[in-house]
Design an enzyme around this catalytic site. Structure first.
Site, PDB file in Angstrom:
ATOM      1  N   HIS A 173      22.382  70.362  29.569  1.00  0.00           N
ATOM      2  CA  HIS A 173      22.133  69.022  29.034  1.00  0.00           C
ATOM      3  C   HIS A 173      21.126  68.261  29.876  1.00  0.00           C
ATOM      4  O   HIS A 173      20.733  68.682  30.968  1.00  0.00           O
ATOM      5  CB  HIS A 173      23.450  68.243  28.918  1.00  0.00           C
ATOM      6  CG  HIS A 173      24.170  68.029  30.216  1.00  0.00           C
ATOM      7  ND1 HIS A 173      23.830  67.044  31.108  1.00  0.00           N
ATOM      8  CD2 HIS A 173      25.235  68.683  30.768  1.00  0.00           C
ATOM      9  CE1 HIS A 173      24.653  67.082  32.145  1.00  0.00           C
ATOM     10  NE2 HIS A 173      25.507  68.070  31.968  1.00  0.00           N
ATOM     11  N   CYS A 188      28.296  72.196  34.794  1.00  0.00           N
ATOM     12  CA  CYS A 188      27.253  72.225  33.766  1.00  0.00           C
ATOM     13  C   CYS A 188      25.873  72.342  34.413  1.00  0.00           C
ATOM     14  O   CYS A 188      25.699  72.122  35.615  1.00  0.00           O
ATOM     15  CB  CYS A 188      27.312  70.960  32.921  1.00  0.00           C
ATOM     16  SG  CYS A 188      28.757  70.870  31.833  1.00  0.00           S
TER      17      CYS A 188
END
Length: 313
Positions: free
Chosen positions: A195, A211
């Site tokens: 992301h 992440c």
């Protein structure tokens, strides 16, 4: 050089490694290095560049502006104070990267150099600096796929986020307070995403709960090209080798512990050569193994600048 005297490649060991790939004479204003304008190579992406600091600069703010990660900028410029770099210091911008040893298809995340590589048929490979797991968390290795993609994603804080900050709301809507940024790729691994970010200073560092985060502009570019079903491979390769212009190049990055220490302190710990390095070099060199300069291999391995250096004579 004219005007102010620039502190160019102050570290003598680094200067020696760069000089091994010098493409121009030293009679120029400064030496020109091969990887500033490298010949075509299927093993390399990007090119080296240089940036002269100004009085108000800090490396943590320069990294996003230069399109590189904070840790890799520190590793490539040893001895420079990241918070008070002397004015007119010429920084090496490490945007030349050897490709990891992995299938050149889809997304390859290399934890060993804090970079994401994207391979697309008919297009040049792209490389992006990334933020990965901070101390106490882990970004998993292995093979998965992109399950879904979403623009302006909402963030649902998980249990670990709530442990760190019990005041978090149940759902964080899209906007400046959302740590996912404006684009997200959801992986088949539950809870793991690739992301953007609302805090660019966290890219190129150990900053997430597992992440992979990119600079907003890089993530927007990647998002536009990647479709669900794209393969994602996560590897950990601080040591990479490849051929450029008929010569073998070696790139050695800080290992996981060194990288974390460099992120937290701004200093690189002393280390020994990576295990199995000689075997890796011999395999890559093949029939050209007799041309390998083993003393140079050892210097590159010990310093871990994260810069490709020629190791064949």
């Amino acid at each position: 050089m004219t005007g102010r005297r620039s502190r160019f490649v102050r570290n003598t060991a680094l200067a020696a490694l760069l000089a091994s790939a010098c493409a121009g004479g030293f009679g120029h204003a400064r030496p020109r290095y091969l990887l500033e304008a490298p010949p075509p190579s299927t093993d390399l992406v990007g090119r080296l560049a240089f940036h002269e600091t100004r009085r108000e600069d800090t490396l943590i703010d320069l990294a996003p502006a230069l399109g590189v990660g904070y840790v890799e900028l520190l590793a490539a410029n040893p001895g420079i104070d990241p918070w008070l770099p002397p004015s007119a210091t010429r920084l090496l911008v490490p945007n030349a990267r050897l490709l990891p040893s992995a299938p050149r298809d889809g997304i390859v995340v290399n934890l060993g150099d804090l970079r994401l590589y994207y391979y697309e048929k008919g297009a040049a490979v792209r490389a992006y600096p990334i933020g990965i797991a901070k101390d106490g968390y882990a970004t998993p290795e292995g093979v998965t796929t992109v399950k879904a993609k979403r623009e302006k994603p909402a963030w649902i804080p998980g249990p670990s986020a709530r442990r760190d900050d019990p005041s978090l709301p149940a759902r964080v809507k899209p906007g400046p307070d959302n740590p996912l940024g404006a684009h997200a790729l959801y992986l088949a691994w539950p809870t793991y995403l690739i992301h953007g970010t609302n805090e660019p200073r966290g890219v190129g560092r150990h900053s997430s709960r597992g992440c992979v985060r990119l600079y907003p502009d890089d993530m927007a570019e990647l998002y536009a090209r990647v479709q669900p079903g794209t393969a994602v491979r996560v590897v950990n390769q601080p040591v990479k080798l490849g051929w450029i212009g008929g010569e073998l190049y070696l790139e050695v990055n800080p290992d996981a512990e060194q990288s974390l220490h460099l992120d937290e302190t701004g200093k690189l710990e002393a280390a020994s050569a990576p295990p199995g390095l000689r075997e890796q070099v011999e395999r890559a060199a093949g029939k050209q193994a007799a041309r390998v300069d083993w003393a140079l291999v050892e210097r590159v391995a010990l310093h871990r600048y994260g810069i490709p250096a020629r190791v064949t004579r």
